[in-house]
Design a protein around this motif. Structure first.
Motif, PDB file in Angstrom:
ATOM      1  N   SER A  60       0.827  -1.201   0.000  1.00  0.00           N
ATOM      2  CA  SER A  60       0.000   0.000   0.000  1.00  0.00           C
ATOM      3  C   SER A  60       0.864   1.256   0.000  1.00  0.00           C
ATOM      4  O   SER A  60       0.557   2.245  -0.679  1.00  0.00           O
ATOM      5  CB  SER A  60      -0.930  -0.001   1.216  1.00  0.00           C
ATOM      6  N   SER A  61       1.957   1.235   0.768  1.00  0.00           N
ATOM      7  CA  SER A  61       2.862   2.375   0.834  1.00  0.00           C
ATOM      8  C   SER A  61       3.524   2.625  -0.517  1.00  0.00           C
ATOM      9  O   SER A  61       3.634   3.769  -0.971  1.00  0.00           O
ATOM     10  CB  SER A  61       3.926   2.143   1.902  1.00  0.00           C
ATOM     11  N   ASP A  62       3.931   1.544  -1.176  1.00  0.00           N
ATOM     12  CA  ASP A  62       4.542   1.672  -2.497  1.00  0.00           C
ATOM     13  C   ASP A  62       3.567   2.304  -3.484  1.00  0.00           C
ATOM     14  O   ASP A  62       3.938   3.177  -4.276  1.00  0.00           O
ATOM     15  CB  ASP A  62       4.976   0.295  -2.998  1.00  0.00           C
ATOM     16  N   MET A  63       2.313   1.882  -3.410  1.00  0.00           N
ATOM     17  CA  MET A  63       1.289   2.453  -4.283  1.00  0.00           C
ATOM     18  C   MET A  63       1.107   3.948  -3.976  1.00  0.00           C
ATOM     19  O   MET A  63       1.014   4.779  -4.882  1.00  0.00           O
ATOM     20  CB  MET A  63      -0.026   1.699  -4.073  1.00  0.00           C
ATOM     21  N   GLY A  64       1.054   4.275  -2.700  1.00  0.00           N
ATOM     22  CA  GLY A  64       0.885   5.669  -2.310  1.00  0.00           C
ATOM     23  C   GLY A  64       2.034   6.546  -2.740  1.00  0.00           C
ATOM     24  O   GLY A  64       1.831   7.675  -3.215  1.00  0.00           O
ATOM     25  N   VAL A  65       3.256   6.042  -2.602  1.00  0.00           N
ATOM     26  CA  VAL A  65       4.443   6.805  -3.002  1.00  0.00           C
ATOM     27  C   VAL A  65       4.426   7.052  -4.511  1.00  0.00           C
ATOM     28  O   VAL A  65       4.766   8.139  -4.982  1.00  0.00           O
ATOM     29  CB  VAL A  65       5.723   6.051  -2.584  1.00  0.00           C
ATOM     30  N   ALA A  66       4.017   6.039  -5.285  1.00  0.00           N
ATOM     31  CA  ALA A  66       3.981   6.185  -6.739  1.00  0.00           C
ATOM     32  C   ALA A  66       2.886   7.151  -7.186  1.00  0.00           C
ATOM     33  O   ALA A  66       3.043   7.858  -8.193  1.00  0.00           O
ATOM     34  CB  ALA A  66       3.770   4.816  -7.386  1.00  0.00           C
ATOM     35  N   TRP A  67       1.769   7.177  -6.456  1.00  0.00           N
ATOM     36  CA  TRP A  67       0.634   8.033  -6.824  1.00  0.00           C
ATOM     37  C   TRP A  67       0.834   9.479  -6.369  1.00  0.00           C
ATOM     38  O   TRP A  67       0.284  10.403  -6.950  1.00  0.00           O
ATOM     39  CB  TRP A  67      -0.647   7.462  -6.219  1.00  0.00           C
ATOM     40  N   ARG A  68       1.644   9.668  -5.338  1.00  0.00           N
ATOM     41  CA  ARG A  68       1.786  10.986  -4.721  1.00  0.00           C
ATOM     42  C   ARG A  68       2.222  12.077  -5.696  1.00  0.00           C
ATOM     43  O   ARG A  68       1.653  13.179  -5.671  1.00  0.00           O
ATOM     44  CB  ARG A  68       2.776  10.891  -3.547  1.00  0.00           C
ATOM     45  N   PRO A  69       3.209  11.855  -6.576  1.00  0.00           N
ATOM     46  CA  PRO A  69       3.593  12.934  -7.490  1.00  0.00           C
ATOM     47  C   PRO A  69       2.446  13.386  -8.395  1.00  0.00           C
ATOM     48  O   PRO A  69       2.355  14.575  -8.738  1.00  0.00           O
ATOM     49  CB  PRO A  69       4.736  12.309  -8.316  1.00  0.00           C
ATOM     50  N   VAL A  70       1.593  12.461  -8.785  1.00  0.00           N
ATOM     51  CA  VAL A  70       0.425  12.816  -9.599  1.00  0.00           C
ATOM     52  C   VAL A  70      -0.516  13.696  -8.791  1.00  0.00           C
ATOM     53  O   VAL A  70      -0.987  14.735  -9.264  1.00  0.00           O
ATOM     54  CB  VAL A  70      -0.311  11.551 -10.090  1.00  0.00           C
ATOM     55  N   LEU A  71      -0.782  13.295  -7.554  1.00  0.00           N
ATOM     56  CA  LEU A  71      -1.685  14.060  -6.698  1.00  0.00           C
ATOM     57  C   LEU A  71      -1.129  15.447  -6.393  1.00  0.00           C
ATOM     58  O   LEU A  71      -1.881  16.424  -6.335  1.00  0.00           O
ATOM     59  CB  LEU A  71      -1.937  13.296  -5.395  1.00  0.00           C
ATOM     60  N   ASP A  72       0.179  15.537  -6.216  1.00  0.00           N
ATOM     61  CA  ASP A  72       0.791  16.823  -5.882  1.00  0.00           C
ATOM     62  C   ASP A  72       0.716  17.828  -7.025  1.00  0.00           C
ATOM     63  O   ASP A  72       0.884  19.029  -6.799  1.00  0.00           O
ATOM     64  CB  ASP A  72       2.259  16.618  -5.474  1.00  0.00           C
ATOM     65  N   ARG A  73       0.468  17.343  -8.240  1.00  0.00           N
ATOM     66  CA  ARG A  73       0.376  18.252  -9.389  1.00  0.00           C
ATOM     67  C   ARG A  73      -1.055  18.711  -9.665  1.00  0.00           C
ATOM     68  O   ARG A  73      -1.297  19.437 -10.640  1.00  0.00           O
ATOM     69  CB  ARG A  73       0.937  17.568 -10.639  1.00  0.00           C
ATOM     70  N   LEU A  74      -2.011  18.319  -8.829  1.00  0.00           N
ATOM     71  CA  LEU A  74      -3.404  18.648  -9.089  1.00  0.00           C
ATOM     72  C   LEU A  74      -3.786  20.075  -8.698  1.00  0.00           C
ATOM     73  O   LEU A  74      -4.764  20.621  -9.210  1.00  0.00           O
ATOM     74  CB  LEU A  74      -4.325  17.675  -8.335  1.00  0.00           C
ATOM     75  N   GLU A 119      -9.603   5.513   7.901  1.00  0.00           N
ATOM     76  CA  GLU A 119     -10.362   6.638   8.420  1.00  0.00           C
ATOM     77  C   GLU A 119     -10.411   7.756   7.373  1.00  0.00           C
ATOM     78  O   GLU A 119      -9.544   7.814   6.486  1.00  0.00           O
ATOM     79  CB  GLU A 119      -9.705   7.167   9.706  1.00  0.00           C
ATOM     80  N   PRO A 120     -11.393   8.652   7.462  1.00  0.00           N
ATOM     81  CA  PRO A 120     -11.462   9.763   6.497  1.00  0.00           C
ATOM     82  C   PRO A 120     -10.159  10.555   6.390  1.00  0.00           C
ATOM     83  O   PRO A 120      -9.790  11.002   5.304  1.00  0.00           O
ATOM     84  CB  PRO A 120     -12.600  10.623   7.052  1.00  0.00           C
ATOM     85  N   ALA A 121      -9.454  10.706   7.505  1.00  0.00           N
ATOM     86  CA  ALA A 121      -8.201  11.457   7.483  1.00  0.00           C
ATOM     87  C   ALA A 121      -7.109  10.769   6.675  1.00  0.00           C
ATOM     88  O   ALA A 121      -6.120  11.399   6.296  1.00  0.00           O
ATOM     89  CB  ALA A 121      -7.711  11.690   8.913  1.00  0.00           C
ATOM     90  N   ASP A 122      -7.292   9.463   6.408  1.00  0.00           N
ATOM     91  CA  ASP A 122      -6.302   8.716   5.642  1.00  0.00           C
ATOM     92  C   ASP A 122      -6.422   8.949   4.139  1.00  0.00           C
ATOM     93  O   ASP A 122      -5.520   8.590   3.382  1.00  0.00           O
ATOM     94  CB  ASP A 122      -6.442   7.208   5.911  1.00  0.00           C
ATOM     95  N   LEU A 123      -7.528   9.520   3.679  1.00  0.00           N
ATOM     96  CA  LEU A 123      -7.749   9.704   2.254  1.00  0.00           C
ATOM     97  C   LEU A 123      -6.877  10.845   1.733  1.00  0.00           C
ATOM     98  O   LEU A 123      -6.552  11.779   2.465  1.00  0.00           O
ATOM     99  CB  LEU A 123      -9.224   9.992   1.986  1.00  0.00           C
ATOM    100  N   PRO A 124      -6.477  10.790   0.467  1.00  0.00           N
ATOM    101  CA  PRO A 124      -5.518  11.776  -0.058  1.00  0.00           C
ATOM    102  C   PRO A 124      -6.053  13.203  -0.047  1.00  0.00           C
ATOM    103  O   PRO A 124      -7.050  13.519  -0.707  1.00  0.00           O
ATOM    104  CB  PRO A 124      -5.253  11.293  -1.486  1.00  0.00           C
ATOM    105  N   ALA A 125      -5.371  14.072   0.688  1.00  0.00           N
ATOM    106  CA  ALA A 125      -5.809  15.458   0.835  1.00  0.00           C
ATOM    107  C   ALA A 125      -5.851  16.214  -0.493  1.00  0.00           C
ATOM    108  O   ALA A 125      -6.785  17.000  -0.718  1.00  0.00           O
ATOM    109  CB  ALA A 125      -4.909  16.180   1.839  1.00  0.00           C
TER     110      ALA A 125
END
Length: 203
Positions: A60-74, A119-125
């Motif tokens: 799950s962490s690996d998936m999150g790390v890979a997705w994070r750069p995409v999310l940070d560009r939103l 939890e809701p706080a765990d969802l990507p901000a």
């Protein structure tokens, strides 16, 4: 830094747990595949359950790390376009991680108590920010619920990459990467229609 034996157990555990789940997995199969002594499981993880939890967390962490750069560009992007980019990227990342889906399915089928509930706080901000900005700007329905949308989208886009081979006819007769791309794009568009459509829009 992860030791070689610990990483070997995480890699072997991911393969074996993905195939058999927690209850169907034998410790011996993991250690033989990892090429380490059985006691290493207990030294590093405390138990088979501890290794299982660590495998799920690592995947799950690996998936999150890979997705994070995409999310940070939103930030600042058009809400509809930004959400489309994020969801398509998530689908593609799942396709690149063939062990992730079976591991998550095993976790959901009676083995979910190994890790605490999300939890809701765990969802990507960043995705939440885009969703709420889309509501403020009138791009998304005002009565939409981010948590429900996110869970629906992630469940669909996690499982769908495993199905193109069985859905060739539904994918316009295409197969392989072309079928996956067609299913991805149509699924994401349908998800977006659910939060931009007129029914109960409340705008």
């Amino acid at each position: 830094m992860t030791s070689k034996s610990k990483q070997a157990l995480l890699d072997a555990g991911a393969e074996v747990f993905a195939r058999h789940g927690l209850k169907g997995t034998r410790v011996r199969e993991i250690v033989e595949r990892a090429g380490v002594n059985e006691r290493m499981i207990y030294d590093h993880f405390g138990s088979k359950e501890g290794l299982y939890r660590a495998v799920l967390d690592a995947q799950s962490s690996d998936m999150g790390v890979a997705w994070r750069p995409v999310l940070d560009r939103l930030t600042g992007q058009d809400p509809v376009a930004a959400t489309r980019v994020a969801l398509r990227a998530y689908f593609d990342l799942v396709c690149e991680r063939p062990l992730l889906v079976p591991l998550l399915l095993h976790e959901g089928l009676g083995e979910g108590e190994i890790r605490p509930p999300i939890e809701p706080a765990d969802l990507p901000a960043p995705l939440r920010e885009v969703f709420e900005r889309g509501q403020r700007e009138g791009a998304f329905r005002a009565d939409g619920d981010f948590e429900l949308f996110y869970v629906t989208a992630i469940c669909l886009l996690t499982v769908l990459p495993t199905l193109p081979g069985r859905l060739t006819a539904l994918a316009g007769g295409t197969s392989g990467e072309q079928a996956r791309a067609r299913l991805r794009d149509q699924a994401v568009d349908l998800l977006l229609e659910g939060i931009t459509g007129p029914a109960g829009a409340g705008r």
